[in-house]
Scaffold this motif. Structure first.
Motif, short mmCIF file in Angstrom:
data_model
loop_
_atom_site.label_atom_id
_atom_site.label_comp_id
_atom_site.label_asym_id
_atom_site.label_seq_id
_atom_site.Cartn_x
_atom_site.Cartn_y
_atom_site.Cartn_z
N GLU B 53 41.81 44.28 102.66
CA GLU B 53 41.49 45.71 102.71
C GLU B 53 41.66 46.15 101.34
O GLU B 53 40.82 47.23 101.13
N ASP B 54 42.40 45.91 100.41
CA ASP B 54 42.34 46.64 99.19
C ASP B 54 41.23 46.16 98.33
O ASP B 54 40.48 47.20 97.71
N GLU B 57 38.19 48.14 99.76
CA GLU B 57 38.22 49.61 99.28
C GLU B 57 37.52 49.57 97.90
O GLU B 57 37.14 50.76 97.41
N TYR B 58 38.25 48.63 96.88
CA TYR B 58 37.77 48.32 95.60
C TYR B 58 36.30 48.38 95.48
O TYR B 58 35.44 48.82 94.57
N ARG B 61 34.27 51.24 96.05
CA ARG B 61 34.28 52.33 95.06
C ARG B 61 33.29 51.83 93.82
O ARG B 61 32.48 52.68 93.63
N GLU B 230 47.21 54.01 92.73
CA GLU B 230 47.93 53.03 93.56
C GLU B 230 47.12 51.96 93.94
O GLU B 230 47.47 50.56 93.84
N LEU B 231 45.93 52.05 94.34
CA LEU B 231 44.97 50.90 94.75
C LEU B 231 44.84 50.08 93.44
O LEU B 231 44.96 48.70 93.61
N THR B 232 44.29 50.35 92.33
CA THR B 232 43.90 49.57 91.20
C THR B 232 45.33 48.94 90.69
O THR B 232 45.01 48.05 90.10
N ARG B 234 47.79 47.87 92.50
CA ARG B 234 48.15 46.81 93.35
C ARG B 234 47.20 45.77 93.01
O ARG B 234 47.54 44.47 92.86
N LEU B 235 45.88 46.01 92.78
CA LEU B 235 44.85 44.96 92.57
C LEU B 235 45.10 44.59 91.17
O LEU B 235 44.86 43.35 91.05
N ARG B 277 36.99 59.25 93.60
CA ARG B 277 37.69 58.02 94.31
C ARG B 277 38.37 58.48 95.32
O ARG B 277 38.58 57.63 96.62
#
Lengths: 340, 304
Positions: B53-54, B57-58, B61, B230-232, B234-235, B277
């Motif tokens: 999922e991450d 989402e990336y 973007r 937060e997303l970037t 975690r990635l 974003r």
């Protein structure tokens, strides 16, 4: 330049001039003989070869008009790039319109070998002095027009252009080889758009039929006036520029469309299409040559719009071209300074 | 895995991204064949590629970034200052559209329609609303004059080059493969744009004035490109992507070299707050989407 050339009343020719004239005459005679032989052998004239002034003029007109047609022809399709209904179609359409810019470039280059600059040709186009194919003065109203333009307009263009690959003028013939390859892709993508629409929803199928109805007759008129009303054709055929007459190509095109429209599940808006067993030719219903003349004379649906758009792009871009030229000149000067 | 050398600016791509190519074969794409969105769609469908999922989402973007830019650049075709630029800007638009299609197709692999099918590139491009787009605001900025377009493209191509170069090393094989193809193309975009920045800055007084204005118009939107969240985070920890902030130094250095050669200053303008974003866009995006989506939405469910 010798001073006497500037006088308004020519003086008696000097001995030198007489001699030069004689030499020129001799060169012309030899040039004409070579030209005639090349044409008789169905071989090729190259840029540095001697050629009759009328041959040069005819070709320059034809090749530059062809180049202009590619450039103006970008507009009706560019009209749908932003609204293409899928990303794949958007991508194909962008590539197609870009191909047309490329065709314009090759053709301007081919025309330049006849002694006229691209700038001059562009100026003539913008000033309304040069012609381009009338077909692009019709509007592209729906997405299905992207299909109809590809299938009918590019299809007619191919019929016209394949024989031009053998045109007697080398640079033109060679440019046409590459252009024809790309055009045949264009036609197939147009056919595919229509096929998809025809097999889609009722609204899509209706959109496809409407587009075919609108583009059919203008596409047939792309081959030019009927043979008995086409004064330049005869000379162009004698020079091996043109290989088949307007009506001959038109008939051949109709025959191809009759087969393909069945596969599309659509119809041609012409109930008089038939194969004439006696002449072995396809025949079609009457075309509105008055409309053709009107569009040619500048009174078509989009003439003003198309030219204005080209003019606007050209004018808006003037400062960019000036900047590029100024920068290039400065770079040359810098290099000279280094060298010194 | 070799990291491409980017110590030089826009330059020889034959050496620059050789590492990217060899990464491409790590996926199941036949070496030598360009990675197409259709290949990714097939992999998604057969379950061969499945983004987390991450990652989805990336991918959404950066896919949205490329899509919105392609839509903007496409407008130049038949309107450019020279035929050569009709072709060049058209090419860049096509490249961006190709990247967008790949990223969106992949992103859709983790998103489902009401009928349970994976979302396609077209579901995502045509049937999302404005606030659902994840592109940063730079990409939707209007074309303006040629100098403004070049200014926007200058920032974009240097940013995307740094981004894709690093993504070729992503632990996510599909992201890495898409980036490996994209980085080669974006390197050409850098070259094209850097040359125009030099020409316009060093051409005439008029062109210099316009170039400066173009850069000032676009620069408020630069900061948003390099913002972490937060997303970037975690990635980045998972090795699937890099923190956007980590691209800034190379971006500043390489764009700085071009600007210095052009005798231009980095524009001293306040940064805009951004928010793309999270779906907060400028006033411009709504019009762009309305035009892009109108036909597809008129015929929902139709295929083209």
């Amino acid at each position: 330049m010798a001073a006497q050339n500037l006088q308004s009343v020519p003086a008696e020719p000097t001995a030198d001039q007489t001699q030069a004239q004689a030499a020129q005459q001799e060169a012309d005679t030899a040039g004409q003989a070579h030209f005639d032989r090349v044409i008789a052998e169905d071989s090729r004239i190259e840029p540095k070869d001697w050629m009759p002034a009328a041959y040069r003029k005819t070709l320059l007109r034809q090749v530059s008009q062809h180049a202009h047609s590619e450039i103006i022809g970008m507009q009706p399709e560019a009209n749908w790039i932003s609204r293409a209904p899928s990303l794949k179609r958007k991508s194909i359409l962008m590539a197609k319109v870009q191909d047309e810019a490329g065709h314009g470039l090759y053709l301007y280059s081919a025309a330049e070998t006849l002694g006229q600059s691209r700038d001059k040709m562009m100026d003539d186009l913008i000033a309304g002095k040069a012609r381009y194919s009338s077909i692009f003065n019709y509007p592209a109203l729906t997405w299905a027009d992207m299909g109809a333009i590809g299938w009918l307009v590019d299809g007619a263009a191919i019929c016209n252009q394949v024989p031009l690959c053998r045109a007697s003028y080398g640079p033109y013939g060679r440019a046409m080889v590459r252009i024809c390859k790309e055009e045949s892709f264009h036609q197939r993508q147009g056919f595919e758009i229509l096929l998809e629409l025809s097999n889609g929803t009722a609204a899509q199928k209706q959109m496809a039929q409407d587009a075919v109805n609108r583009w059919y007759a203008p596409a047939l008129m792309m081959f030019g006036p009927p043979d008995d009303d086409s004064p330049n054709s005869k000379q162009s055929m004698a020079w091996n520029i043109k290989r088949f007459s307007n009506d001959e190509l038109r008939s051949r095109f109709v025959g191809m469309m009759v087969e393909q429209v069945r596969v599309l599940g659509l119809t041609l808006p012409d109930d008089q299409v038939r194969y004439n067993e006696d002449t072995k030719k396809w025949e079609h219903g009457p075309l509105d040559w008055h409309e053709f003349q009107e569009v040619l004379a500048g009174r078509g649906p989009c003439n003003a719009q198309r030219l204005e758009r080209r003019r606007e792009a050209h004018d808006d871009g003037a400062w960019v071209r000036e900047a590029a030229a100024a920068y290039a000149a400065k770079q040359v000067n810098k290099q000279k300074e280094y060298a010194a | 895995m070799s990291t491409p050398d980017t110590t030089t600016g826009h330059g020889d791509i034959s050496t620059g991204v050789a590492g990217g190519d060899s990464n491409a074969s790590a996926t199941r794409i036949t070496p030598g064949n360009a990675l197409r969105p259709e290949d990714i769609a097939l992999e998604v469908k057969t379950g061969l590629a499945k983004p987390t999922e991450d990652v989805a989402e990336y991918a959404l973007r950066i896919g949205d970034d490329a899509l919105i830019l392609a839509q903007r650049l496409g407008h130049w075709i038949s309107r450019a200052p020279e035929l050569e630029e009709d072709i060049a800007l058209g090419n860049i638009a096509l490249d961006q559209l190709g990247h967008a299609r790949s990223f969106l197709t992949y992103a859709g692999g983790a998103m489902t329609n009401d009928d349970g099918s994976a979302k396609s590139e077209d579901d995502l491009a045509y049937f999302r609303r404005e606030h659902e787009f994840r592109s940063v605001q730079l990409f939707e900025q209007p074309n303006g004059d040629f100098a403004a377009t070049i200014a926007r493209q200058f920032v974009v191509s240097y940013y995307q080059f740094e981004l894709y170069r690093r993504l070729t090393e992503s632990t996510d094989a599909t992201l890495a493969a898409i980036a490996a193809k994209a980085v080669k193309e974006v390197d050409y975009h850098r070259d094209h744009n850097a040359q125009w920045v030099l020409r316009l800055a060093g051409g005439t007084d008029e062109s210099r004035k316009r170039m400066i204005h173009g850069l000032r118009t676009m620069w408020p939107y630069v900061a948003e490109l390099f913002r972490d969240d937060e997303l970037t985070q975690r990635l980045a920890e998972a090795g699937a992507a890099v923190a956007p902030s980590s691209l800034r130094e190379d971006f500043d250095r390489l764009t700085g070299e071009v600007l210095a050669e052009a005798e231009l200053e980095v524009p001293d303008v306040p940064a805009a707050p951004g928010g793309g974003r999270e779906g907060r866009h400028s006033e411009h995006l709504g019009y762009l989407l309305a035009e892009m989506q109108v036909l597809a939405r008129e015929h929902p469910g139709a295929s083209w």
